[in-house]
Design an enzyme around this catalytic site. Structure first.
Site, PDB file in Angstrom:
ATOM      1  N   ASP A  13       0.827  -1.205   0.000  1.00 44.83           N
ATOM      2  CA  ASP A  13       0.000   0.000   0.000  1.00 44.83           C
ATOM      3  C   ASP A  13       0.862   1.257   0.000  1.00 44.83           C
ATOM      4  O   ASP A  13       0.507   2.278  -0.596  1.00 44.83           O
ATOM      5  CB  ASP A  13      -0.913  -0.023   1.235  1.00 44.83           C
ATOM      6  CG  ASP A  13      -2.139   0.856   1.075  1.00 44.83           C
ATOM      7  OD1 ASP A  13      -2.130   1.744   0.216  1.00 44.83           O
ATOM      8  OD2 ASP A  13      -3.105   0.667   1.824  1.00 44.83           O
ATOM      9  N   HIS A 203      -8.126  -1.769   8.642  1.00 44.43           N
ATOM     10  CA  HIS A 203      -7.127  -1.050   7.848  1.00 44.43           C
ATOM     11  C   HIS A 203      -7.599   0.397   7.727  1.00 44.43           C
ATOM     12  O   HIS A 203      -8.686   0.649   7.198  1.00 44.43           O
ATOM     13  CB  HIS A 203      -7.038  -1.714   6.465  1.00 44.43           C
ATOM     14  CG  HIS A 203      -6.123  -1.059   5.495  1.00 44.43           C
ATOM     15  ND1 HIS A 203      -4.884  -1.590   5.172  1.00 44.43           N
ATOM     16  CD2 HIS A 203      -6.254   0.061   4.747  1.00 44.43           C
ATOM     17  CE1 HIS A 203      -4.301  -0.809   4.267  1.00 44.43           C
ATOM     18  NE2 HIS A 203      -5.117   0.198   3.990  1.00 44.43           N
ATOM     19  N   HIS A 205      -6.697   4.621   6.858  1.00 46.48           N
ATOM     20  CA  HIS A 205      -5.864   5.691   6.310  1.00 46.48           C
ATOM     21  C   HIS A 205      -6.087   6.951   7.151  1.00 46.48           C
ATOM     22  O   HIS A 205      -7.122   7.120   7.784  1.00 46.48           O
ATOM     23  CB  HIS A 205      -6.224   5.943   4.846  1.00 46.48           C
ATOM     24  CG  HIS A 205      -5.725   4.877   3.926  1.00 46.48           C
ATOM     25  ND1 HIS A 205      -4.766   5.100   2.969  1.00 46.48           N
ATOM     26  CD2 HIS A 205      -6.037   3.548   3.838  1.00 46.48           C
ATOM     27  CE1 HIS A 205      -4.509   3.971   2.323  1.00 46.48           C
ATOM     28  NE2 HIS A 205      -5.274   3.023   2.834  1.00 46.48           N
ATOM     29  N   CYS A 236      -4.483   4.835  -2.421  1.00 50.01           N
ATOM     30  CA  CYS A 236      -5.047   4.006  -3.485  1.00 50.01           C
ATOM     31  C   CYS A 236      -5.027   4.764  -4.811  1.00 50.01           C
ATOM     32  O   CYS A 236      -5.590   5.865  -4.901  1.00 50.01           O
ATOM     33  CB  CYS A 236      -6.482   3.609  -3.134  1.00 50.01           C
ATOM     34  SG  CYS A 236      -7.298   2.653  -4.435  1.00 50.01           S
ATOM     35  N   ASN A 245      -1.501   5.645   4.950  1.00 51.02           N
ATOM     36  CA  ASN A 245      -1.994   4.813   6.040  1.00 51.02           C
ATOM     37  C   ASN A 245      -1.608   5.431   7.380  1.00 51.02           C
ATOM     38  O   ASN A 245      -0.723   6.285   7.468  1.00 51.02           O
ATOM     39  CB  ASN A 245      -1.347   3.427   5.964  1.00 51.02           C
ATOM     40  CG  ASN A 245      -1.764   2.650   4.749  1.00 51.02           C
ATOM     41  OD1 ASN A 245      -2.769   1.961   4.754  1.00 51.02           O
ATOM     42  ND2 ASN A 245      -0.976   2.748   3.686  1.00 51.02           N
TER      43      ASN A 245
END
Length: 300
Positions: A13, A203, A205, A236, A245
């Site tokens: 990522d 998960h 961000h 993304c 993140n």
């Protein structure tokens, strides 16, 4: 909660939206990440090199994973073909992403949510035949950059399909960094009764500055697996406005002071963040990279 497992996702990522860097530099970053004591690493993705050129060397990276026998490595896949490529490269733990939003799913993988969810069984079957595991990660679980708020029912339907197909893990992802603690708790409460004993991860961000607060809310709601990225790298390429993140080092700092063990060395995580920022040639880094750790009892 006394312990949380952190999976570092900087290698996937963190790098997927950056200009491609050479494999040798990636391996230096991987070594720095593994030196932190983290026990799980999302190491790459087996996706179209034309769409995500930064991860075109996925198979080559996987040839070096034997150097770190104590780390559980996983790789993201977006199709059955990608799953087979990952398995052929020796990956023992797959992550299959299904976006809960049709618009993001089409932007990300070229098909809608229903079509993506329909592939879960095929990917699970391919992985289990190869003695590998599959984690189904539900992207845009709270909001989509195109469709707006994601109805909870769209998430729970994917969860039910994943459980029925034999997935080994489930995770919910705040792809664009919009969620907040109350919304996190609400979704965890909706998902948990559906998964039985399967591990549930999250998960986040930090696009809007609520990533750490959301992660802590997830822990308070009983989640024991969190993704994070050294240096706060990430984003993304198919979600406008998505940014980094939550930083591994920032998360470790928070959890440590809450009495929650992670097994990650904070100083080593800060050093790995510096390696990450250096590898991509810029970025703002994490709060801990800027401010450092606070002095603890017994320190000069």
């Amino acid at each position: 909660m006394t312990a949380v497992t952190i999976r570092d996702v900087a290698m996937r990522d963190g790098l997927q939206i950056e200009e491609p860097i050479d494999t040798a530099t990636k391996l230096e970053l991987l070594e720095a990440i593994c030196a932190t004591g983290v026990r799980e690493v999302e190491v790459t993705a087996f996706v179209s090199p034309s769409k995500v050129p930064a991860l075109a060397d996925a198979a080559e990276i996987c040839r070096h994973l034997h150097r770190f026998p104590d780390v559980r490595f996983s790789a993201l896949v977006a199709s059955v073909n990608g799953a087979r490529r990952a398995l052929d490269a020796g990956v023992a733990h797959l992550e299959y992403v299904v976006s809960a939003s049709d618009a993001h799913s089409r932007a990300n993988v070229g098909r809608d949510t229903e079509a993506s969810a329909a592939l879960i069984g095929d990917i699970v079957d391919a992985a289990h035949i190869a003695d590998a595991t599959v984690e189904v990660i539900i992207a845009t679980a709270w909001d989509c950059p195109f469709d707006g708020p994601t109805p909870t029912g769209r998430v729970t339907r994917i969860v039910e399909q994943a459980v029925a197909a034999g997935a080994d893990r489930i995770a919910i992802a705040d792809t664009i960094g919009t969620t907040t603690p109350r919304r996190v708790t609400d979704l965890v409460d909706a998902v948990r009764p559906l998964i039985g004993d399967l591990p549930l991860g999250a998960h986040f961000h930090n696009t809007r500055g609520t990533g750490l607060a959301s992660a802590y809310a997830a822990v308070q709601a009983g989640i024991t697996r969190l993704d994070a990225s050294v240096g706060g790298l990430g984003g993304c390429p198919f979600a406008p406005g998505a940014s980094g993140n939550i930083a591994t080092e920032d998360l470790v700092y928070l959890l440590r002071d809450c009495g929650i063990e992670t097994g990650v060395d904070l100083d080593a995580a800060i050093r790995a963040g510096q390696v990450a920022i250096g590898a991509v040639g810029g970025g703002t880094g994490s709060a801990l990279m800027r401010a450092g750790d606070r002095k603890l009892v017994g320190q000069a």
